[in-house]
Design a protein around this motif. Structure first.
Motif, short mmCIF file in Angstrom:
data_model
loop_
_atom_site.label_atom_id
_atom_site.label_comp_id
_atom_site.label_asym_id
_atom_site.label_seq_id
_atom_site.Cartn_x
_atom_site.Cartn_y
_atom_site.Cartn_z
N GLY A 22 27.46 40.10 61.37
CA GLY A 22 27.11 39.61 60.04
C GLY A 22 28.26 39.73 59.06
N ALA A 23 29.33 40.44 59.45
CA ALA A 23 30.41 40.71 58.49
C ALA A 23 31.31 39.50 58.27
N GLY A 24 31.31 38.59 59.18
CA GLY A 24 32.20 37.44 59.06
C GLY A 24 31.41 36.16 58.89
N PRO A 25 32.09 35.03 58.87
CA PRO A 25 31.41 33.76 58.74
C PRO A 25 30.37 33.57 59.86
N ALA A 26 29.26 32.98 59.54
CA ALA A 26 28.14 32.87 60.48
C ALA A 26 28.56 32.20 61.78
N GLY A 27 28.15 32.78 62.89
CA GLY A 27 28.34 32.16 64.18
C GLY A 27 29.74 32.27 64.75
N GLU A 28 30.65 32.94 64.03
CA GLU A 28 32.01 33.06 64.54
C GLU A 28 32.14 34.27 65.46
N PHE A 29 33.09 34.16 66.33
CA PHE A 29 33.38 35.23 67.28
C PHE A 29 34.76 35.77 66.95
N GLU A 30 34.80 37.05 66.61
CA GLU A 30 36.07 37.65 66.18
C GLU A 30 36.27 38.95 66.93
N PRO A 31 36.78 38.87 68.15
CA PRO A 31 36.85 40.06 68.99
C PRO A 31 37.89 41.07 68.54
N ASN A 32 38.86 40.65 67.76
CA ASN A 32 39.90 41.58 67.32
C ASN A 32 40.57 41.00 66.07
N ALA A 33 41.61 41.67 65.62
CA ALA A 33 42.24 41.31 64.34
C ALA A 33 43.10 40.06 64.44
N PHE A 34 43.22 39.50 65.64
CA PHE A 34 44.21 38.44 65.82
C PHE A 34 43.63 37.08 66.21
N VAL A 35 42.36 37.03 66.49
CA VAL A 35 41.80 35.74 66.93
C VAL A 35 40.33 35.62 66.53
N ARG A 36 39.97 34.40 66.12
CA ARG A 36 38.58 34.06 65.82
C ARG A 36 38.25 32.77 66.51
N VAL A 37 37.02 32.63 66.98
CA VAL A 37 36.56 31.37 67.53
C VAL A 37 35.41 30.89 66.66
N THR A 38 35.49 29.65 66.20
CA THR A 38 34.46 29.14 65.29
C THR A 38 33.42 28.34 66.08
N PRO A 39 32.24 28.15 65.49
CA PRO A 39 31.20 27.37 66.20
C PRO A 39 31.64 25.95 66.52
N ASP A 40 32.61 25.42 65.77
CA ASP A 40 33.07 24.05 66.08
C ASP A 40 34.33 24.08 66.97
N ASP A 41 34.46 25.14 67.76
CA ASP A 41 35.47 25.22 68.84
C ASP A 41 36.90 25.46 68.37
N ARG A 42 37.08 25.74 67.08
CA ARG A 42 38.45 26.03 66.67
C ARG A 42 38.80 27.46 67.05
N VAL A 43 40.04 27.66 67.45
CA VAL A 43 40.56 29.00 67.71
C VAL A 43 41.54 29.30 66.59
N ILE A 44 41.22 30.32 65.79
CA ILE A 44 42.08 30.68 64.67
C ILE A 44 42.88 31.91 65.05
N VAL A 45 44.19 31.76 65.09
CA VAL A 45 45.06 32.89 65.39
C VAL A 45 45.57 33.46 64.06
N ILE A 46 45.48 34.78 63.94
CA ILE A 46 45.94 35.44 62.71
C ILE A 46 47.36 35.94 62.96
N SER A 47 48.31 35.42 62.19
CA SER A 47 49.71 35.79 62.38
C SER A 47 50.11 36.89 61.42
N LYS A 48 50.62 37.98 61.96
CA LYS A 48 51.12 39.05 61.10
C LYS A 48 52.51 38.70 60.58
N HIS A 49 53.13 37.68 61.16
CA HIS A 49 54.50 37.32 60.78
C HIS A 49 54.52 36.10 59.90
N VAL A 50 55.40 36.10 58.91
CA VAL A 50 55.51 34.97 58.02
C VAL A 50 56.17 33.80 58.76
#
Lengths: 721, 158
Positions: free
Chosen positions: A39-67
């Motif tokens: 419940g802490a994140g956007p509904a239906g998203e899968f966020e197994p760790n600090a670096f990746v999220r998967v959204t219900p519409d199949d997008r994979v969001i990578v979180i970059s610590k580097h600029v």
């Protein structure tokens, strides 16, 4: 007002700042993380760790610590995640990580500081980001196995689709996201072997898109409601402060909202940049320069040369160089001079900041989260956790945005603190502010002295390096036995087999603010050592490549890279009249680069650099096209200090102000570049910096071959058209 | 010293009215008043080309062009590019992965489009000459040259 074009502001800010709901993670993704509350994140998203999220519409969001500042970090990090996740590359996007050292500390720096630099992004990420992807994959597989009631071992993943072939079932990532979020975290995840890679090693299209349509948002482009633009007047002398000022004319300028004295200088706040600039021009300021440096480059150079007579700190020692130098015959001796250099990124420095409740929020191309957070917290007297930083794309940096004392960020914080209304303020430096804003690549003087043995190879080698210490500014850099590696790197770890060697470091007073500049110590050590080696080869009557090969017998990586460059450049083959070659090889940031520069006589004692053949060993080539781009760009960047760029001081003031007098390479002087990558299965090393220091010595060695005279003072103006 | 005037001009194909100090550079009118931030600020003195836009089809440096100059004329920015030449250039730029940091690339593309509009098949020397007013500190020059030639090839094929 649509401030962000097609993306609404709320979405944009969420994109910028997302990640706060993630997990506490240490150095390893697997093993020490816990599932976040779904419940802490956007509904239906899968966020197994600090670096990746998967959204219900199949997008994979990578979180970059580097600029992302052009070096390709966003693409590289995303590739590592996508490889182990078996994601569909077209559905992968990248967001900048928030400032949070506990989760996003740079592992190449022990994980204790968050930031980008030292060509560390891929080195930091290779294990961590692949584990992040593999963890996500394992949980998606577990979700499918649960859903379909089949063994997880029979579930496969290809390009974002999870399948069970025996029962002919499949699901897209998004369909499994919610269920995947309920799966237990796997223990240790198994990573692919290099021969199993399907994305790593491919030249995948970059993820920092929107840059060919004007849509990409840089700090300069941020427009927030009620935002004011600030410019700041500072003393033209380093260490000067405001004595008094008269802002009456400034306050009459249309658009000017406020004039404030802050510790750094006098700030003019206005509704837009043009008004702010007009207001600043109308300021009358008397500076107190009693504590300022008022000398010149000429006087500094003189004192640097005098330093050579004093004992220095021993930065490297083998055998007995002094005995070797006095025992043998002819001594070869050379002095070198390197000026201060500005980074001069295309986007002049800037930062957007706003007071928010008990804390502060900032939006900018942040390269130095840990230090910037601490600086802003100190200015406001708050805890660093109350400083929220949204990392944007940076329009270049070359080291400058990772300022060891967060200078431009501190100026912004001072202004935001001093202005009562809690509106966003964008500090904008003009090109002149940027050019004269200090924190240059330091000025250096070198002296190299050597004798050759009867076989013609160096018997003794002594190297003195004189200059300001970057570690003196960046106190977190260790200086074991007083040795500042940022001064001597590249010189105190010579790859050549020389029996008697001594490298001395001479640290000069910190009169001018200085910092790292793309490839740091190697910007000067590669030049002196590699051109001196050609002078020794000539004294020995040897071919420069053959001479190096003999001396590199204990340095197989260097030897392989040198051989590849030489072979591809046709080294040794006959050259047309008026064409000459030069070679250099150098290691920096754990990568080895060799370059062969080919010049042709352009008449009147001038030469044209027509081609550079570059070979690089950077371990696993994650994205060969980005590696090629960094070699091409690094060569172009390194040509500016070779041919034209220098910052000089007179009466304590910088003489240059803009691109007309601080000249940089333009397209008409850019050579053809051919890049060859050494195949490797070793963990990846840097590519952002290692090409830069090699071109100047390669070019100088070609000029030496052509003219018999080695340039020993940079820039060598007027020799190359 | 300031004189506020009404300026009517065509911006990216649409009529635009703007009230501004007549000496304000077009760059800042575009960026701060009209929120068209694709055109970049790099030097403020026509040295780097990051601010390049088209004025009646010709590449100009908007940082030194007073906004009053565009009265009654047509301005195209990176956001308004739509010609066949422009599409070919942007496509070649993407296919050859020209861009690194990207900050100068709006200006590079505006200069390249203006070049190909008047010279559909430029030589290396002509490319160098036309593009030498646009600085790229990432030094993407090798690929800028290649992308202009690639776009020229696309256009020649039709």
């Amino acid at each position: 007002m649509s401030a962000f074009g097609k993306v609404n502001r709320r979405q944009f800010l969420r994109n910028l700042s997302y990640g706060g709901a993630g997990l506490m993670l240490g150095t390893s993704v697997a093993g020490c993380s816990t599932l976040r509350n779904s419940g802490a994140g956007p509904a239906g998203e899968f966020e197994p760790n600090a670096f990746v999220r998967v959204t219900p519409d199949d997008r994979v969001i990578v979180i970059s610590k580097h600029v992302e500042m052009g070096q390709g970090a966003y693409t590289g990090l995303a590739t590592l995640v996508a490889e182990e996740l078996d994601a569909d590359w077209s559905r992968v996007a990248v967001e900048g990580a928030p400032a949070d050292t506990a989760r996003y500390g740079n592992l190449a720096w022990g994980g204790v500081r968050q930031g980008t630099g030292g060509s560390t992004a891929m080195r930091n990420a290779y294990q961590q980001m692949r584990e992040a992807g593999a963890t996500a994959r394992a949980m998606l597989v577990a979700a499918a196995a649960q859903l379909w009631q089949v063994p997880a071992s029979e579930v496969t993943v290809t390009a974002g689709v999870v399948s069970h072939h025996a029962s002919n079932r499949s699901a897209r990532f998004g369909e499994l996201a919610e269920l995947a979020a309920t799966q237990p975290l796997p223990g240790k995840v198994k990573l692919k072997q290099p021969q199993q890679f399907t994305l790593i090693g491919q030249s995948l299209p970059r993820k920092d898109s929107g840059k060919t349509t004007g849509q990409a948002q840089f700090t300069q482009d941020i427009q927030l409601p009620d935002m004011l633009t600030a410019v700041i007047a500072v003393s033209p002398k380093a260490g000067g402060v405001v004595h008094s000022f008269d802002a009456s004319a400034t306050r009459q300028v249309e658009g000017v909202v406020e004039v404030l004295q802050v510790p750094a200088g006098v700030a003019v706040l206005a509704r837009d940049y043009w008004s702010a600039q007009q207001g600043r021009k109308a300021l009358k300021i008397e500076w107190d320069n009693s504590g300022a440096f008022t000398g010149s480059s000429a006087s500094l150079l003189q004192s640097y040369h005098a330093e050579l007579e004093k004992p220095g700190v021993v930065a490297a020692k083998a055998g007995d160089a002094e005995a070797g130098l006095s025992a043998a015959g002819a001594v070869i001796d050379a002095h070198y001079e390197f000026p201060y250099l500005a980074h001069a990124a295309m986007e002049p420095l800037n930062c957007v900041m706003q007071k928010r409740g008990d804390g502060v929020e900032a939006w900018y191309g942040c390269q130095w989260q840990s230090g910037d957070q601490e600086t802003v917290a100190r200015v406001f007297g708050i805890d660093k956790q109350q400083v929220k930083i949204n990392m944007l794309l940076a329009g270049g940096s070359f080291g400058r945005r990772a300022n060891p004392v967060s200078d431009y960020v501190e100026q912004t914080a001072q202004i935001v603190k001093a202005y009562e209304p809690a509106v966003p303020i964008k500090l904008v430096w003009s090109r002149e502010d940027d050019m004269r804003g200090w924190y240059y690549r330091p000025m250096y003087v070198h002296r190299l002295t050597a004798t050759l043995g009867a076989d013609g190879y160096p018997l003794a080698w002594r190297h003195h390096i004189v200059g300001q210490s970057i570690a003196a500014v960046a106190s977190f850099i260790d200086t074991p036995n007083g040795v500042d590696r940022t001064t001597v790197e590249g010189a105190n770890n010579l790859p050549y087999g020389i029996p008697n060697l001594a490298v001395y470091q001479h640290t000069t007073p910190p009169v001018i603010p200085i910092q790292w500049w793309r490839s740091v110590g190697s910007t000067h050590t590669a030049y002196s050592t590699e051109t001196f080696l050609d002078e020794l080869a000539q004294a020995a009557g040897a071919d420069p490549v053959e001479y190096r090969r003999h001396l590199l017998q204990e340095s197989p990586r260097h030897l392989a890279v040198l051989n590849l460059a030489a072979e591809k450049a046709g080294w040794g083959s006959a050259l047309p009249a008026g064409v000459f070659r030069g070679v250099a090889v150098h290691e920096s940031f754990h990568s080895v680069v060799a370059q062969v520069a080919e010049i042709e006589d352009a008449g009147n004692g001038k030469y044209r650099l027509r081609k550079v053949v570059c070979a690089v060993d950077c371990g696993v080539a994650i994205n060969p096209d980005i590696i090629r781009a960094q070699m091409e760009g690094g060569i172009g960047f390194g040509l500016s200090p070779a041919l034209m760029s220098e910052i000089t001081l007179r009466d304590g003031e910088v003489e240059q102000s803009n691109f007309h007098d601080y000249q940089v390479l333009r397209i008409n002087q850019m050579p053809e570049v051919e890049v060859h990558i050494v195949p490797s299965a070793e963990p990846p090393t840097g590519v952002g910096e290692p090409a830069t220091p090699v071109i100047a010595p390669a070019l100088a060695n070609a000029l030496f071959a052509a003219t018999g005279k080695m340039p020993r003072k940079l820039p060598f103006k007027g020799l190359v058209v | 010293m300031e004189k506020t005037v009404d300026i009517e001009f065509t911006l990216n194909g649409k009529s635009q009215v703007l009230q501004a100090d007549e000496s304000m550079p077009l760059l800042w009118a575009l960026r701060d008043r009209l929120q068209l931030t694709g055109t970049k600020f790099g030097c403020g003195m026509a040295q780097c080309g990051a601010c390049t836009v088209h004025l009646d089809g010709t590449a100009i440096r908007s940082c030194v062009t007073p906004v009053a100059v565009v009265q009654g004329r047509s301005v195209t920015t990176i956001e308004g590019l739509e010609s066949g030449v422009a599409q070919a250039v942007q496509q070649s730029w993407d296919e050859l992965a020209v861009v690194q940091c990207g900050y100068c690339q709006s200006g590079q593309i505006m200069s390249a489009v203006a070049l190909l509009e008047i010279n559909p098949n430029p030589s290396d020397e002509q490319i160098d000459q036309s593009m030498s007013g646009n600085i790229c500190r990432c030094s993407t020059y090798v690929r800028i040259r290649a992308a202009i030639k690639d776009a020229a090839g696309k256009l020649a094929k039709g």
